[in-house]
Design a protein around this motif. Structure first.
Motif, mmCIF file in Angstrom:
data_model
loop_
_atom_site.group_PDB
_atom_site.id
_atom_site.type_symbol
_atom_site.label_atom_id
_atom_site.label_comp_id
_atom_site.label_asym_id
_atom_site.label_seq_id
_atom_site.Cartn_x
_atom_site.Cartn_y
_atom_site.Cartn_z
ATOM 1 N N GLN A 1 14.578 1.921 2.403
ATOM 2 C CA GLN A 1 14.326 0.482 2.498
ATOM 3 C C GLN A 1 13.130 0.201 3.416
ATOM 4 O OE1 GLN A 1 16.003 -1.903 0.772
ATOM 5 N NE2 GLN A 1 16.972 -0.149 -0.224
ATOM 6 N N PRO A 2 12.452 -0.905 3.188
ATOM 7 C CA PRO A 2 11.393 -1.298 4.136
ATOM 8 C C PRO A 2 11.980 -1.535 5.531
ATOM 9 C CG PRO A 2 11.284 -2.639 2.144
ATOM 10 C CD PRO A 2 12.572 -1.867 2.079
ATOM 11 N N LYS A 3 11.124 -1.399 6.535
ATOM 12 C CA LYS A 3 11.554 -1.631 7.914
ATOM 13 C C LYS A 3 10.390 -2.278 8.653
ATOM 14 C CE LYS A 3 13.515 0.954 11.770
ATOM 15 N NZ LYS A 3 13.649 2.263 12.370
ATOM 16 N N ASP A 4 10.679 -3.255 9.465
ATOM 17 C CA ASP A 4 9.643 -3.964 10.224
ATOM 18 C C ASP A 4 8.527 -4.486 9.316
ATOM 19 O OD1 ASP A 4 10.986 -3.248 12.609
ATOM 20 O OD2 ASP A 4 9.978 -1.277 12.578
ATOM 21 N N GLY A 5 8.855 -4.761 8.081
ATOM 22 C CA GLY A 5 7.844 -5.301 7.164
ATOM 23 C C GLY A 5 6.979 -4.253 6.493
ATOM 24 N N ASP B 1 6.531 4.292 2.376
ATOM 25 C CA ASP B 1 5.248 5.000 2.275
ATOM 26 C C ASP B 1 4.260 4.515 3.342
ATOM 27 O OD1 ASP B 1 6.440 5.894 -0.220
ATOM 28 O OD2 ASP B 1 4.397 6.552 -0.722
ATOM 29 N N GLN B 2 4.253 3.211 3.586
ATOM 30 C CA GLN B 2 3.369 2.695 4.646
ATOM 31 C C GLN B 2 3.768 3.266 6.001
ATOM 32 O OE1 GLN B 2 3.945 -1.513 3.973
ATOM 33 N NE2 GLN B 2 2.087 -1.684 2.725
ATOM 34 N N ARG B 3 5.056 3.398 6.226
ATOM 35 C CA ARG B 3 5.531 3.920 7.508
ATOM 36 C C ARG B 3 5.164 5.388 7.681
ATOM 37 N NH1 ARG B 3 10.701 4.026 8.389
ATOM 38 N NH2 ARG B 3 10.600 3.574 10.605
ATOM 39 N N PHE B 4 5.166 6.128 6.572
ATOM 40 C CA PHE B 4 4.713 7.526 6.646
ATOM 41 C C PHE B 4 3.264 7.567 7.139
ATOM 42 C CE2 PHE B 4 2.272 11.022 4.929
ATOM 43 C CZ PHE B 4 3.054 12.128 5.191
ATOM 44 N N PHE B 5 2.407 6.750 6.547
ATOM 45 C CA PHE B 5 0.980 6.823 6.894
ATOM 46 C C PHE B 5 0.684 6.240 8.278
ATOM 47 C CE2 PHE B 5 0.614 7.481 2.269
ATOM 48 C CZ PHE B 5 -0.113 8.659 2.308
ATOM 49 N N PHE C 1 -2.094 7.046 -0.308
ATOM 50 C CA PHE C 1 -2.343 6.031 0.723
ATOM 51 C C PHE C 1 -2.812 4.723 0.077
ATOM 52 C CE2 PHE C 1 -5.540 3.703 3.146
ATOM 53 C CZ PHE C 1 -4.780 3.310 4.236
ATOM 54 N N ALA C 2 -3.764 4.846 -0.842
ATOM 55 C CA ALA C 2 -4.296 3.646 -1.502
ATOM 56 C C ALA C 2 -3.160 2.897 -2.203
ATOM 57 C CB ALA C 2 -5.383 4.041 -2.490
ATOM 58 N N ALA C 3 -2.270 3.648 -2.836
ATOM 59 C CA ALA C 3 -1.148 3.014 -3.537
ATOM 60 C C ALA C 3 -0.222 2.323 -2.532
ATOM 61 C CB ALA C 3 -0.387 4.056 -4.344
ATOM 62 N N ALA C 4 0.010 2.981 -1.388
ATOM 63 C CA ALA C 4 0.953 2.426 -0.404
ATOM 64 C C ALA C 4 0.465 1.088 0.148
ATOM 65 C CB ALA C 4 1.157 3.429 0.737
ATOM 66 N N PHE C 5 -0.847 0.966 0.362
ATOM 67 C CA PHE C 5 -1.372 -0.267 0.965
ATOM 68 C C PHE C 5 -2.087 -1.169 -0.041
ATOM 69 C CE2 PHE C 5 -0.486 2.256 4.681
ATOM 70 C CZ PHE C 5 -0.060 1.319 5.611
ATOM 71 N N GLY C 6 -2.059 -0.783 -1.302
ATOM 72 C CA GLY C 6 -2.702 -1.604 -2.329
ATOM 73 C C GLY C 6 -4.214 -1.657 -2.179
#
Ligand SMILES: [Zn+2]
Length: 691
Positions: free
Chosen positions: A616-620, A624-628, A670-675
């Motif tokens: 689940q997302p966390k802190d917004g 995948d974003q949290r991994f990077f 990375f590009a996919a994670a942050f659009g």
């Protein structure tokens, strides 16, 4: 040894003495914030306070993830740079400081507590050290003064080398590059005071100014030892002339990365013919080596030794003695009275790296104990900070990342089956060393006195030299570590074919047991992938599963790999370090490849580990974003411009901004994670790939 991080690594032995200890007397008073720590403060491995949300992650991901950290963490006055790694290392030091203070005072001490406590106490006793002034190095200066002729010079170079190391060059045990299970004698270039040979050869005004100030510093040491100024000036100039001749014949750092260039086995007879002025035979015969050991000596840089011979044979004897005097004083400065320490700090730290203030005495003494009794102090550190649970978790993560690497290698479309087979053999042979050595180093033969600082330093030197020479002709000890347990760093050793993660680097905010997998695989997983990829970077790939320098690649596969590396070299050559100085991407290539390959491997291992979980997302932030973000936040840093000018020449690691932006811009995940979209700075076209 190829590490993840440079700031804590010694380079040339000479420099490590000059810079790493940078002690002084008039040490900064201990500020209220600086007291021994009873526990290492917790910072999460994904720190929302470190973000700069005003930045666009697709334009500058480093600023986005580290901008807040950079703002909240100005460089302390006693540091040349500051980073997540350096901050944690400093906290480890503060924690060890408390242990040392305690061990210095305890009455019923274990032998380990006695050694580290007394070493620390002797180092802290600045009134005794100041009272002695020049006295500790006086016998060495007297021996130099007594040299009458070139034979006397050769004898001086041999005698006492155990106490204070060799002048001009280095010698010791090393693994035979082509037979990694065998330990032979190695002769290494040395003799320079400045951080790199380039300082002697570059002709720009800044480099010329550094040289002038270096000569003035050597003259200052000589005047402090009692020489009149005109004599000191002339001697410093002579030392500089000799160093310059040696520098011109020394490999560049890029040349040093070619293991074939450094492999020049010779017999004792051949080395004696190369450098007759030293009488190496007499020197080596005092070391209880077997006759067979004398038949294979690796001379890393024959051209350097030829230049050294020219200097020893042709320079006026008085000038050679001037060189010895200047270097004797520079070597001893950290252990002498405060005026010597101050002079050394003023040049190497303040002038060269822009550091305003000397480190407090406790910190310099703690570093000394780590340097000379690292596995004794390390036992205390491990017992208090490192759990079997963490060790087990990190080992599991390592094995997962190794599995990811195997999978990637097997699916490479450009690599032949023959090369893949060898690569996987090598991968399976890598030893995973986590936390601390299985067997602690035995310091029982080293005498440590609470009232004899200089003697402790000298005896430690003898202890280390004896230990080193005793390895020649014996089987390699695969349990040995090249970093101490509290160290905040990690390394791969191509000849040992092992990866090493000291306990110091396996703590928050790097490895964080309180966090979930995403930031931990991004951060520590990325480090594990980094070290593993070193086994296959442009330098590491030249060693086989047994650690031998041996070409196991088909020519087409080698070219395929070099093409991939060149993509990243071209990318990194565009980045500016400071002023108009760009990254020397031929020097940083191995580290850049390790960052790119390692991050992808960690990502793949994380995906596998969490497959089937409903993350689940966390802190917004998405998983995948949290991994990077977890990945990027290991690299947050601030550096003084003066220091950047030094590291641009000496550091095989790129600056933090390149280690984040240069990597994520090559990862479609990375590009996919942050659009991020094609055409934005964090989406490189075409992307570089290792795996
Ligand atoms: Zn590295």
């Amino acid at each position: 040894m190829i590490a993840r991080f440079a700031a804590l690594l010694a380079t040339a032995a000479f420099l490590s003495i000059a810079v790493a200890q940078t002690p002084s007397p008039a040490a900064a008073p201990v500020s209220p914030a600086e007291a021994p720590l009873s526990a290492i403060p917790y910072t999460p491995s994904l720190d929302l306070n470190s973000l700069d949300r005003s930045a666009d992650p697709c334009v500058d991901f480093y600023k986005y993830t580290c901008g807040g950290w950079m703002k909240h963490n100005p460089i302390p006055a006693d540091q040349s740079s500051w980073s997540v790694y350096a901050k944690l290392a400093n906290e480890n030091s503060q924690f060890l400081w408390g242990i040392l203070e305690e061990d210095a005072k305890l009455t019923n001490r274990t032998p380990t507590q006695q050694k580290i406590g007394d070493y620390y106490a002797a180092c802290m006793d600045t009134s005794s050290i100041d009272r002695l002034g020049l006295a500790p190095v006086k016998p060495e200066l007297d021996s130099i003064a007594a040299i009458q002729d070139r034979q006397g010079l050769a004898q001086f170079l041999r005698a006492g080398a155990d106490q204070r190391g060799l002048y001009f060059f280095g010698a010791g045990a090393e693994q035979d590059p082509k037979n990694a299970e065998s330990v032979i004698i190695g002769l290494r270039a040395g003799g320079l005071g400045l951080p790199d040979r380039d300082y002697y050869t570059k002709t720009d005004p800044k480099s010329e100014a550094v040289r002038q100030r270096y000569v003035a510093y050597l003259a200052q040491l000589l005047t402090l030892s009692g020489e009149p100024q005109p004599k000191a000036d002339a001697e410093a100039a002579a030392a500089m002339r000799i160093e310059t001749a040696l520098a011109k014949a020394s490999f560049t750092r890029v040349e040093r990365r070619d293991p074939y260039k450094s492999y020049n086995p010779m017999t004792l007879g051949q080395t004696e013919a190369l450098i007759p002025s030293v009488d190496l035979g007499a020197y080596l015969r005092t070391r209880q080596l077997s006759p067979a050991s004398l038949e294979k000596i690796n001379v890393s840089q024959p051209k350097f030794f030829a230049a050294l011979e020219t200097a020893l044979a042709n320079e006026p004897l008085d000038d050679l003695k001037a060189y010895l005097r200047a270097h004797a004083l520079n070597n001893a400065a950290p252990t002498l009275s405060s005026d010597f320490e101050q002079a050394q700090f003023d040049f190497f730290s303040k002038d060269l790296r822009g550091v305003p203030q000397m480190q407090p005495r406790w910190k310099r003494c703690e570093r000394q104990v780590d340097r000379n009794l690292g596995e004794a102090l390390g036992q205390e550190f491990v017992a208090r900070t490192f759990t079997a649970d963490t060790k087990g978790q990190v080992l599991k993560m390592t094995e997962q990342i190794e599995a990811a690497m195997q999978d990637e290698i097997q699916h490479l479309d450009w690599m032949s089956d023959a090369t893949k087979k060898q690569a996987i053999l090598k991968l399976h042979a890598i030893r995973n060393k986590i936390g601390y050595p299985d067997k602690w180093r035995d310091y029982s033969s080293l005498t440590v006195s609470p009232a004899d600082y200089f003697g402790n330093v000298e005896r430690s030197h003898v202890f280390n030299e004896k230990r080193d020479w005793a390895k020649v002709g014996k089987p390699v000890d695969h349990g040995e570590w090249g970093m101490t347990p509290p160290t905040v760093n990690a390394y791969f050793n191509p000849q040992m074919n092992d990866i090493n993660f000291p306990a110091g680097v396996l703590q928050p905010p790097l490895y964080d047991p309180k966090e979930d997998d995403a930031p931990n695989y991004g951060n520590t997983g990325g480090t594990i992938g980094h070290e593993l990829t070193h086994g296959f970077d442009d330098e590491g790939r030249q060693f086989d599963a047994g650690g031998n320098l041996k070409d196991w690649w088909t020519p087409a596969d080698a070219k395929g790999f070099e093409d991939r590396i060149n993509c990243q070299r071209d990318q990194y050559a565009q980045y500016v370090v400071v002023d108009d100085i760009h990254i020397n991407s031929k020097l940083t290539s191995g580290e850049d490849v390790a960052d790119l390959g390692g991050t992808l491997l960690a990502y793949i291992a994380w995906k596998k580990q969490t497959a089937g979980e409903n993350l689940q997302p966390k802190d917004g932030f998405t998983p995948d974003q949290r991994f990077f973000i977890g990945y990027a936040q290991w690299a947050c840093e601030n550096s003084r411009p003066e220091n950047l000018r030094v590291t641009a020449i000496t550091d095989p690691h790129s600056p933090g901004v390149a280690r984040v932006n240069g990597i994520v811009s090559n990862l479609p995940q990375f590009a996919a994670a942050f659009g991020c979209k094609a055409g934005q700075p964090m989406v490189k076209t075409p992307m570089c790939k290792v795996w």
